[in-house]
Design a protein around this motif. Structure first.
Motif, PDB file in Angstrom:
ATOM      1  N   TRP A 190       0.787  -1.137   0.079  1.00  0.00           N
ATOM      2  CA  TRP A 190      -0.077   0.163   0.182  1.00  0.00           C
ATOM      3  C   TRP A 190       0.961   1.127   0.092  1.00  0.00           C
ATOM      4  O   TRP A 190       0.734   2.243  -0.765  1.00  0.00           O
ATOM      5  N   PHE A 191       1.792   1.386   0.856  1.00  0.00           N
ATOM      6  CA  PHE A 191       2.923   2.291   0.887  1.00  0.00           C
ATOM      7  C   PHE A 191       3.616   2.750  -0.398  1.00  0.00           C
ATOM      8  O   PHE A 191       3.617   3.704  -0.731  1.00  0.00           O
ATOM      9  N   SER A 192       4.051   1.500  -1.076  1.00  0.00           N
ATOM     10  CA  SER A 192       4.720   1.747  -2.268  1.00  0.00           C
ATOM     11  C   SER A 192       3.777   2.036  -3.369  1.00  0.00           C
ATOM     12  O   SER A 192       4.169   2.972  -4.297  1.00  0.00           O
ATOM     13  N   MET A 193       2.533   1.727  -3.411  1.00  0.00           N
ATOM     14  CA  MET A 193       1.585   2.094  -4.464  1.00  0.00           C
ATOM     15  C   MET A 193       1.288   3.577  -4.215  1.00  0.00           C
ATOM     16  O   MET A 193       1.085   4.476  -5.110  1.00  0.00           O
ATOM     17  N   ARG A 194       0.996   4.120  -2.998  1.00  0.00           N
ATOM     18  CA  ARG A 194       0.757   5.554  -2.556  1.00  0.00           C
ATOM     19  C   ARG A 194       2.071   6.602  -2.508  1.00  0.00           C
ATOM     20  O   ARG A 194       1.640   7.666  -2.117  1.00  0.00           O
ATOM     21  N   HIS A 195       3.136   6.146  -2.678  1.00  0.00           N
ATOM     22  CA  HIS A 195       4.331   6.632  -2.225  1.00  0.00           C
ATOM     23  C   HIS A 195       4.446   8.190  -2.578  1.00  0.00           C
ATOM     24  O   HIS A 195       4.857   8.984  -1.917  1.00  0.00           O
ATOM     25  N   LEU A 196       4.179   8.619  -3.946  1.00  0.00           N
ATOM     26  CA  LEU A 196       4.383   9.682  -4.321  1.00  0.00           C
ATOM     27  C   LEU A 196       3.114  10.789  -3.804  1.00  0.00           C
ATOM     28  O   LEU A 196       3.694  11.867  -3.438  1.00  0.00           O
ATOM     29  N   GLN A 197       1.996  10.369  -3.780  1.00  0.00           N
ATOM     30  CA  GLN A 197       0.772  11.103  -3.241  1.00  0.00           C
ATOM     31  C   GLN A 197       1.105  11.152  -1.499  1.00  0.00           C
ATOM     32  O   GLN A 197       0.906  12.295  -1.097  1.00  0.00           O
ATOM     33  N   LEU A 198       1.529  10.177  -0.988  1.00  0.00           N
ATOM     34  CA  LEU A 198       1.883  10.147   0.561  1.00  0.00           C
ATOM     35  C   LEU A 198       3.139  11.160   0.981  1.00  0.00           C
ATOM     36  O   LEU A 198       2.927  11.835   1.784  1.00  0.00           O
ATOM     37  N   ASP A 199       4.175  10.848  -0.068  1.00  0.00           N
ATOM     38  CA  ASP A 199       5.173  11.868   0.325  1.00  0.00           C
ATOM     39  C   ASP A 199       4.779  13.350   0.240  1.00  0.00           C
ATOM     40  O   ASP A 199       5.022  14.085   1.144  1.00  0.00           O
TER      41      ASP A 199
END
Length: 460
Positions: A190-199
């Motif tokens: 999940w973190f890998s999938m969302r990484h750009l948005q999450l960062d």
């Protein structure tokens, strides 16, 4: 009401199943000792365990939160009063008094009011989370505290950072998943999938005015950015653990979310933890887990559902691609007879209960028994979560004694990563929300229904 063919098989778990004390979450519902006994509640049970461990703590909590009684506190949780500030004059006062509710000696359990003039409670400098009335208590407590000190340091930061979620200053990243839903099997993916948005989201929160105001108000140095970022990630998993755990159950049981009219999930035993300050968009991630679904209806049912959350639990139209949240206050077996059996509410495709705690006391087990038997006898796919391996073992034993057909159990890949501290027993090993799951479907008894009906009618 259970099917006739199984009613006579309802039984209480044998006395050999010893109840254990459930670990309460960091948000504690104080209940006065003189309060008349309501329907059994995991929140009330948590409070009574606090009072047993630290006599006088309940009154300290109410005093520091500027409340006169449990009823006033419950009114806030029920949505009958504003949560913003709890009536404090400024953020500094609010954070100071909230921290004061944790001020008691972790070793001898002394409260500030019980200390002599020459003594003062001081924090552990490593974790900033537990207090001691003197060097002797701290030294005596160190063998136990050293095992949890590092985790409790995370608890102390998360407890403050959670205010950003309450005020809306931290908005969780959301939107359709940019990869195949089947590949998202854990927080790592999940973190890998969302990484750009999450960062981008985390950077914005770290640099926000709300973050600056928070740490200017709490009276302690602001931690390093990597510490704050780690806390935000843990809080994110805590907020999303419930919707993604619902999705885990739908996946594991192979439930068709593409059926006409949509799918229905009942969250049984829901309380203020699932409903207080919960917004409809908080469950959007569940919808993104099933692209192309024809509507997901989530109905929260429980005696402690926040009053502001309750509404018509079954709006007539469920739009494809939407997740619909609603609530109903009451016991589930009553809700079943009044709403489901009458056809006013859709039959559930899945029932989920987060931390029911029926292993914790005979009163809670007695309250849960009609619901557990109903779920078993109507063969409703059911998922249960628990905090720890100890609770998992105790809950499995109870379900085995009730002849349920357990189809799966184990560690939850979408468990919260935020450690939960036992409020009045701070050196107890922290636990994690939805750490383990159990899935059952129907009964382990393989008797033919017609044969069983004949036996019942024959008086056996």
């Amino acid at each position: 009401m259970a099917p006739r063919s199984r009613q006579r098989r309802h039984k209480k778990p044998p006395s050999s199943v010893a109840p254990m004390v459930v670990t309460p979450s960091t948000v504690v519902t104080p209940v006065p000792l003189t309060l008349s006994k309501p329907d059994p509640s995991i929140d009330a049970l948590g409070f009574f365990s606090l009072e047993n461990n630290v006599p006088g703590l309940s009154q300290l909590i109410l005093q520091k939160l500027s409340m006169k009684s449990y009823e006033e506190y419950k009114l806030v949780l029920d949505g009958g009063a504003s949560v913003s500030g709890f009536g404090f004059r400024c953020p500094q006062e609010m954070f100071q008094k909230m921290e004061d509710t944790f001020r008691f000696c972790a070793h001898c359990r002394a409260l500030p009011s019980g200390l002599s003039d020459s003594k003062v409670l001081r924090q552990c400098k490593r974790c900033r989370n537990v207090y001691y009335c003197g060097p002797e208590c701290q030294r005596s407590d160190w063998p136990a505290h050293r095992k949890v000190c590092q985790e409790l340091r995370l608890v102390a930061v998360d407890r403050l950072m959670e205010w950003l979620l309450v005020t809306g200053a931290f908005v969780l990243p959301s939107g359709p998943w940019p990869c195949l839903a089947e590949t998202v099997q854990s927080w790592d993916t999940w973190f890998s999938m969302r990484h750009l948005q999450l960062d981008a989201t985390l950077d914005a929160v770290l640099g926000s005015h709300a973050m600056t105001t928070l740490w200017a108000s709490v009276g302690r140095p602001r931690p390093d950015p990597d510490v704050l970022q780690g806390s935000l990630k843990r809080l994110l998993t805590d907020a999303l653990s419930r919707p993604l755990t619902l999705g885990l159950g739908l996946r594991a049981l192979g439930i068709n979310v593409g059926k006409i009219g949509g799918s229905t999930v009942h969250v049984v035993g829901a309380s203020h933890v699932e409903t207080f300050l919960t917004r409809p968009e908080d469950y959007d991630e569940l919808g993104y887990m099933f692209p192309g679904h024809l509507g997901l209806r989530v109905i929260m049912v429980g005696i402690d559902v926040s009053a502001g959350f309750t509404q018509n639990p079954s709006p007539p139209i469920l739009e494809p691609g939407t997740v619909q949240l609603s609530g109903h206050r009451g016991l589930y077996h009553d809700f079943w007879e009044e709403e489901v059996e009458t056809g006013r509410i859709a039959h559930p495709d899945l029932v989920v209960t987060f931390h029911p705690g029926f292993h914790a006391s005979p009163d809670l087990m007695e309250a849960w028994l009609p619901t557990l038997l109903l779920l078993r006898d109507y063969e409703i796919p059911t998922l249960i979560t628990v905090y720890s391996h100890q609770e998992l073992a105790a809950s499995l034993q109870i379900l085995v004694d009730l002849d349920t057909n357990i189809t799966a159990y184990g560690a939850n890949p979408f468990a919260s990563l935020k450690p939960e501290q036992a409020y009045s027993n701070p050196n107890k090993q922290p636990v994690y929300c939805n750490a383990y799951y159990i899935i059952f479907l129907g009964s382990s008894c393989q008797l033919d229904r017609r044969q069983l009906e004949e036996k019942v009618d024959g008086g056996v």
